[in-house]
Motif scaffolding. Structure first.
Motif, PDB file in Angstrom:
ATOM      1  N   PHE A 102      -7.444  -5.438   1.131  1.00  0.00           N
ATOM      2  CA  PHE A 102      -8.404  -5.751   2.182  1.00  0.00           C
ATOM      3  C   PHE A 102      -8.325  -4.771   3.354  1.00  0.00           C
ATOM      4  O   PHE A 102      -9.148  -4.833   4.274  1.00  0.00           O
ATOM      5  N   GLN A 103      -7.360  -3.860   3.318  1.00  0.00           N
ATOM      6  CA  GLN A 103      -7.292  -2.835   4.357  1.00  0.00           C
ATOM      7  C   GLN A 103      -8.381  -1.786   4.193  1.00  0.00           C
ATOM      8  O   GLN A 103      -8.657  -1.024   5.121  1.00  0.00           O
ATOM      9  N   HIS A 104      -9.021  -1.759   3.024  1.00  0.00           N
ATOM     10  CA  HIS A 104     -10.003  -0.706   2.761  1.00  0.00           C
ATOM     11  C   HIS A 104     -11.280  -1.288   2.133  1.00  0.00           C
ATOM     12  O   HIS A 104     -11.678  -0.908   1.028  1.00  0.00           O
ATOM     13  N   PRO A 105     -11.957  -2.200   2.830  1.00  0.00           N
ATOM     14  CA  PRO A 105     -13.205  -2.729   2.284  1.00  0.00           C
ATOM     15  C   PRO A 105     -14.297  -1.660   2.294  1.00  0.00           C
ATOM     16  O   PRO A 105     -14.300  -0.755   3.137  1.00  0.00           O
ATOM     17  N   VAL A 106     -15.214  -1.767   1.352  1.00  0.00           N
ATOM     18  CA  VAL A 106     -16.331  -0.823   1.247  1.00  0.00           C
ATOM     19  C   VAL A 106     -17.556  -1.442   1.907  1.00  0.00           C
ATOM     20  O   VAL A 106     -18.045  -2.495   1.467  1.00  0.00           O
ATOM     21  N   ALA A 107     -18.055  -0.826   2.970  1.00  0.00           N
ATOM     22  CA  ALA A 107     -19.282  -1.289   3.619  1.00  0.00           C
ATOM     23  C   ALA A 107     -20.486  -0.755   2.844  1.00  0.00           C
ATOM     24  O   ALA A 107     -20.610   0.451   2.644  1.00  0.00           O
ATOM     25  N   CYS A 125     -23.844  -6.135   7.047  1.00  0.00           N
ATOM     26  CA  CYS A 125     -24.064  -5.727   5.664  1.00  0.00           C
ATOM     27  C   CYS A 125     -22.967  -6.263   4.747  1.00  0.00           C
ATOM     28  O   CYS A 125     -21.915  -6.725   5.197  1.00  0.00           O
ATOM     29  N   LEU A 126     -23.221  -6.186   3.454  1.00  0.00           N
ATOM     30  CA  LEU A 126     -22.214  -6.539   2.464  1.00  0.00           C
ATOM     31  C   LEU A 126     -20.980  -5.652   2.583  1.00  0.00           C
ATOM     32  O   LEU A 126     -21.092  -4.461   2.887  1.00  0.00           O
ATOM     33  N   HIS A 127     -19.824  -6.224   2.303  1.00  0.00           N
ATOM     34  CA  HIS A 127     -18.591  -5.467   2.123  1.00  0.00           C
ATOM     35  C   HIS A 127     -17.958  -5.882   0.798  1.00  0.00           C
ATOM     36  O   HIS A 127     -17.960  -7.074   0.451  1.00  0.00           O
ATOM     37  N   TYR A 128     -17.442  -4.905   0.065  1.00  0.00           N
ATOM     38  CA  TYR A 128     -16.799  -5.155  -1.217  1.00  0.00           C
ATOM     39  C   TYR A 128     -15.326  -4.758  -1.162  1.00  0.00           C
ATOM     40  O   TYR A 128     -14.947  -3.825  -0.438  1.00  0.00           O
ATOM     41  N   ILE A 129     -14.520  -5.441  -1.969  1.00  0.00           N
ATOM     42  CA  ILE A 129     -13.159  -4.996  -2.243  1.00  0.00           C
ATOM     43  C   ILE A 129     -13.217  -4.340  -3.619  1.00  0.00           C
ATOM     44  O   ILE A 129     -13.219  -5.025  -4.652  1.00  0.00           O
ATOM     45  N   ALA A 130     -13.335  -3.022  -3.618  1.00  0.00           N
ATOM     46  CA  ALA A 130     -13.554  -2.285  -4.873  1.00  0.00           C
ATOM     47  C   ALA A 130     -12.419  -2.551  -5.857  1.00  0.00           C
ATOM     48  O   ALA A 130     -11.238  -2.545  -5.488  1.00  0.00           O
ATOM     49  N   GLY A 131     -12.791  -2.811  -7.106  1.00  0.00           N
ATOM     50  CA  GLY A 131     -11.816  -3.048  -8.154  1.00  0.00           C
ATOM     51  C   GLY A 131     -11.334  -4.481  -8.266  1.00  0.00           C
ATOM     52  O   GLY A 131     -10.623  -4.823  -9.216  1.00  0.00           O
ATOM     53  N   SER A 132     -11.729  -5.335  -7.331  1.00  0.00           N
ATOM     54  CA  SER A 132     -11.237  -6.717  -7.353  1.00  0.00           C
ATOM     55  C   SER A 132     -11.873  -7.537  -8.472  1.00  0.00           C
ATOM     56  O   SER A 132     -11.459  -8.689  -8.696  1.00  0.00           O
TER      57      SER A 132
END
Length: 293
Positions: A212-217, A175-182
């Motif tokens: 990148f330690q906390h990507p959003v799945a 699935c997609l992963h996002y770096i929130a706020g980037s």
């Protein structure tokens, strides 16, 4: 010769509902959703397609995955495997809207265009579409990237991506992963779309690497979508599960964006001179909110 559907700037099938401006309100996002998008750079879990619509698009996709030479001639890009590794396959193609009625008509679907207008803050003009498919067991990655790194031949930055699942997508099938706020970061250099998930590290500062330690799945059911900002860093990992992960992506811009290049904006179409508005046959206006345009 198969017909080139880019000449049709309206729905040509009955797959999606025919609605007018008075009924568009049922597709609107809540203000809290719009605020979330602007704060974090994405909004997920938006229902775009019914199960019946998903199935219709899957049937069209099966044709496109094994496209004839005539079909391939209408794609802007067609990559049976964007990866160089035959053990990790990433099908990636641009231009399905020109070939099959379902992918063509999806562009005008109000479940997509109405939220897009809210998130863009104005009238929605088409940029281009994409197909991303990861087969079961040996599906490849989409490496971390910003979309606008590939799109800065158009300015100003007033773009939006809508990723729509044609399968359930989860951590197991890539699935997609996002770096929130980037989306607040500056433009990053291109480090490759397929293959190396760590390549982006070479262009990040220390603070960015920590994010990148906390990507959003972003796990979605088939027919659900995730919208994201063109600077939001995102990617997706390999698919070693027993299930495919197929998706279609619709990329749009706010009406008024201009060409920043004298070269063709997409492969095989006429150039729009730098400084001129992006419009015409290949960039149709999809939706303009009533009373504002």
């Amino acid at each position: 010769m198969i017909p080139d559907l880019s000449v049709e700037h309206h729905p040509i099938s009955s797959l999606f509902p025919d609605v007018n401006h008075r009924t568009m309100a049922e597709y609107e996002l809540h203000p809290e959703q719009v605020e979330f998008f602007h704060e974090f750079g994405y909004l997920s879990g938006v229902r775009i397609l019914s199960d019946e619509q998903v199935e219709a698009l899957r049937q069209e996709l099966a044709r496109l995955l094994d496209a004839s030479p005539e079909d391939r001639g209408l794609f802007y890009e067609y990559n049976s495997n964007e990866s160089t590794d035959p053990n990790h396959v990433l099908f990636h193609a641009l231009g399905a809207w020109r070939i099959t009625p379902g992918f063509h008509d999806l562009l005008w679907h109000p479940a997509f265009t109405v939220p897009a207008a809210q998130l863009l803050g104005g009238a929605v003009r088409f940029w281009h579409d994409q197909l991303f498919c990861k087969p079961a067991h040996h599906g490849g990655v989409v490496a971390w990237h910003q979309d606008y790194s590939y799109w800065n031949r158009t300015q100003p930055l007033a773009h939006l991506t809508c990723w729509i699942g044609l399968d359930d997508s989860n951590r197991e099938n890539g699935c997609l992963h996002y770096i929130a706020g980037s989306h607040h970061w500056p433009d990053l250099p291109i480090t490759g779309l397929a293959g190396d998930m760590t390549a982006i590290n070479a262009v990040l500062n220390e603070e960015q690497r920590r994010e990148f330690q906390h990507p959003v799945a972003v796990e979605l059911k088939k027919g659900e979508a995730s919208f994201h900002h063109p600077r939001l860093v995102h990617g997706s990992f390999a698919n070693h599960s027993d299930h495919s992960r197929r998706a279609t992506v619709v990329n749009v811009m706010k009406d008024g964006v201009r060409s920043a290049s004298n070269d063709p904006l997409l492969q095989g179409i006429p150039a729009i001179p730098a400084g001129e508005k992006v419009e015409g046959r290949f960039f149709p206006l999809l939706y303009a909110p009533a009373g504002r345009y």
